[in-house]
Design an enzyme around this catalytic site. Structure first.
Site, PDB file in Angstrom:
ATOM      1  N   LYS A 176       1.053  -1.126  -0.123  1.00 49.15           N
ATOM      2  CA  LYS A 176      -0.166   0.087   0.352  1.00 49.15           C
ATOM      3  C   LYS A 176       0.918   1.318  -0.132  1.00 49.15           C
ATOM      4  CE  LYS A 176      -2.423   1.750   3.892  1.00 49.15           C
ATOM      5  NZ  LYS A 176      -3.633   1.361   5.312  1.00 49.15           N
ATOM      6  N   GLY A 305      -4.020  -0.603  10.464  1.00 52.11           N
ATOM      7  CA  GLY A 305      -3.403  -0.160  11.575  1.00 52.11           C
ATOM      8  C   GLY A 305      -2.701   0.661  11.546  1.00 52.11           C
TER       9      GLY A 305
HETATM   10  O1  OSB Z   1      -4.689   5.633   6.842  1.00 53.53           O
HETATM   11  O2  OSB Z   1      -4.178   3.468   7.449  1.00 53.53           O
HETATM   12  C1  OSB Z   1      -4.234   4.814   7.583  1.00 53.53           C
HETATM   13  C2  OSB Z   1      -1.119   4.482   9.955  1.00 53.53           C
HETATM   14  C3  OSB Z   1      -1.441   5.883  10.815  1.00 53.53           C
HETATM   15  C4  OSB Z   1      -2.777   6.809  10.640  1.00 53.53           C
HETATM   16  C5  OSB Z   1      -3.323   6.012   9.248  1.00 53.53           C
HETATM   17  C6  OSB Z   1      -3.427   5.130   9.026  1.00 53.53           C
HETATM   18  C7  OSB Z   1      -1.927   3.725   8.915  1.00 53.53           C
HETATM   19  C8  OSB Z   1      -1.653   3.438   8.598  1.00 53.53           C
HETATM   20  C9  OSB Z   1      -0.138   2.453   8.927  1.00 53.53           C
HETATM   21  O3  OSB Z   1      -1.627   3.205   7.066  1.00 53.53           O
HETATM   22  C10 OSB Z   1      -0.956   1.143   9.194  1.00 53.53           C
HETATM   23  C11 OSB Z   1       0.336   0.146  10.040  1.00 53.53           C
HETATM   24  O4  OSB Z   1       1.084  -0.598   9.325  1.00 53.53           O
HETATM   25  O5  OSB Z   1       0.409  -0.013  11.158  1.00 53.53           O
HETATM   26 MG    MG Z   2      -5.369   4.273   5.930  1.00 55.55          MG
END
Ligand code: OSB
Ligand code: MG
Length: 387
Positions: A176, A305
């Site tokens: 992603k 996450g």
């Molecule tokens: O938008 O999914 C999100 C991390 C912090 C805040 C928002 C998001 C994210 C991530 C990281 O995309 C996902 C992870 O590896 O924990």
């Molecule tokens: Mg997101």
């Protein structure tokens, strides 16, 4: 919907009487800065919730950030809301089940991440008390969960390509890319050109508006698995308009804050995939309800996450073991985020891009309390007034 799974016998002998709620803030530096369209962080102020009952301790995590950028909640607001409102409501009387807990928290509007911290800790406690793994307590069936990686905005394109290569070689099943205006079409085109076959998605974290519709439509050329949260968090209508014009499926993250908004988003066709974050939706009660709704409507679900510590990550693994989680989650190895995690063993990703679901009671990981104590910057304890 989830009530049938969790309804504990209501006689108070089996109810869980919480003796105390301990809140701890610890800072964990990130291995490298993580940049999204709304900002960059180089460490996480991790908010841990520990519930004590019958000599057991149940652990949860509040996923709020220090600044109100992803959502309005912060570590500061969560500390205030849990200490002054939520914790007193749960130490007041024994908890007879997840529904009872959710009901007691529901008079307080919003503050889902704060509520989730308590629901998570409670479910760990309940799983331990029942001698079950968290996964089996919630009805999870998968023994291993498929995972992907979320790659932040990088200073240069070669640096991003190096990260893509690295995580693919480690087995991650989906990449992603975080995008924002100025770091979008060209970047996605280049990654896709290098890797024609991989599962690839993008996440804009609300960086665009419906006026960018024609521009965003160009993303249809890259055979993306999904486009996550292109528009504002409270704009289901414009997401529906955008979805109407795009062939790529939209996925909502920030917009889905509970079962009701999930239902509304699906009714409006604002998205065709949903990312469930147990913190964002207020805990297991809502997460399970959204999962069941999506299964009933054959909407693919995956586990998001928030750069959690091992405690939040362990909860994500349990949640992602439910059958409706058919797409790889943002559940990466501990080593992708931190030098040293606060659980052991650390979370690892196998070469096939899966993470094992523990089958021991509770979270299924040891909590490294010595390390947590060493890192603690703030500690708050709320205890029961009545005997
Ligand atoms: O938008 O999914 C999100 C991390 C912090 C805040 C928002 C998001 C994210 C991530 C990281 O995309 C996902 C992870 O590896 O924990
Ligand atoms: Mg997101």
């Amino acid at each position: 919907m989830q009530a049938r799974i969790f309804e504990q016998p209501t006689d108070t002998a089996t109810a869980i009487k919480v003796d105390g709620v301990e809140l701890r803030l610890i800072r964990l530096p990130l291995i490298e800065p993580f940049e999204t369209s709304f900002g960059s962080v180089d460490s996480r102020l991790i908010f841990l919730v520990c519930l004590e009952a019958n000599g057991l301790t149940g652990w949860g995590e509040v996923v709020a950030s220090e600044e109100p950028l992803y959502s309005y909640e912060t570590t500061g607001t969560a500390l205030h809301v849990i200490r002054d409102f939520l914790a007193p409501a749960i130490v007041d009387a024994p908890i007879t089940g997840l529904d009872d807990l959710a009901k007691r928290l529901s008079p307080f509007r919003g503050h889902n991440m704060a509520k989730a911290g308590l629901e998570l800790a409670y479910m760990d406690l309940l799983a331990q008390a029942s001698g079950k793994s968290l996964s089996s307590l919630i009805g999870g069936e998968l023994k291993r969960v498929a995972v992907g990686v979320s790659l932040g905005i990088q200073p240069t394109l070669p640096r991003l390509l190096e990260r893509v290569e690295r995580y693919l070689s480690l087995g991650y099943q989906r990449i992603k890319l975080k995008i924002k205006p100025g770091w979008d079409l060209d970047v996605v085109a280049e990654v896709r050109r290098n890797y024609p076959e991989i599962l690839l998605s993008v996440d804009a974290n609300s960086a665009y508006t419906i006026n960018d519709r024609e521009y965003l439509k160009k993303l249809d050329d890259f055979d993306l698995l999904m486009i996550e949260q292109p528009l504002q968090n409270d704009d289901l209508m414009d997401h529906a308009r955008l979805q109407e014009t795009m062939s790529t499926r939209l996925c909502l993250d920030e917009s889905i804050v509970n079962h009701r908004t999930a239902k509304l988003a699906l009714e409006l066709d604002s998205c065709r995939i949903i990312n469930i974050k147990v913190g964002r939706v207020g805990g297991y009660s809502e997460a399970l309800a959204i999962h069941d709704l999506c299964v009933a409507r054959t909407i693919p679900v995956w586990c998001g996450g928030m750069l959690e510590s091992g405690i939040g990550r362990a909860h994500n693994i349990a949640l992602a073991s439910l059958k409706g989680f058919t797409l790889p989650g943002d559940i990466s190895a501990s080593s992708r985020y931190f030098e040293r995690d606060i659980i052991s063993p650390a979370v690892t990703v196998a070469p096939d891009g899966t993470v094992a679901v523990p089958d021991r009671p509770g979270l299924g990981f040891e909590i490294d309390l010595d390390f947590i104590k060493q890192l603690t910057e703030t500690r708050v304890y709320i205890s029961r007034m009545k005997p």
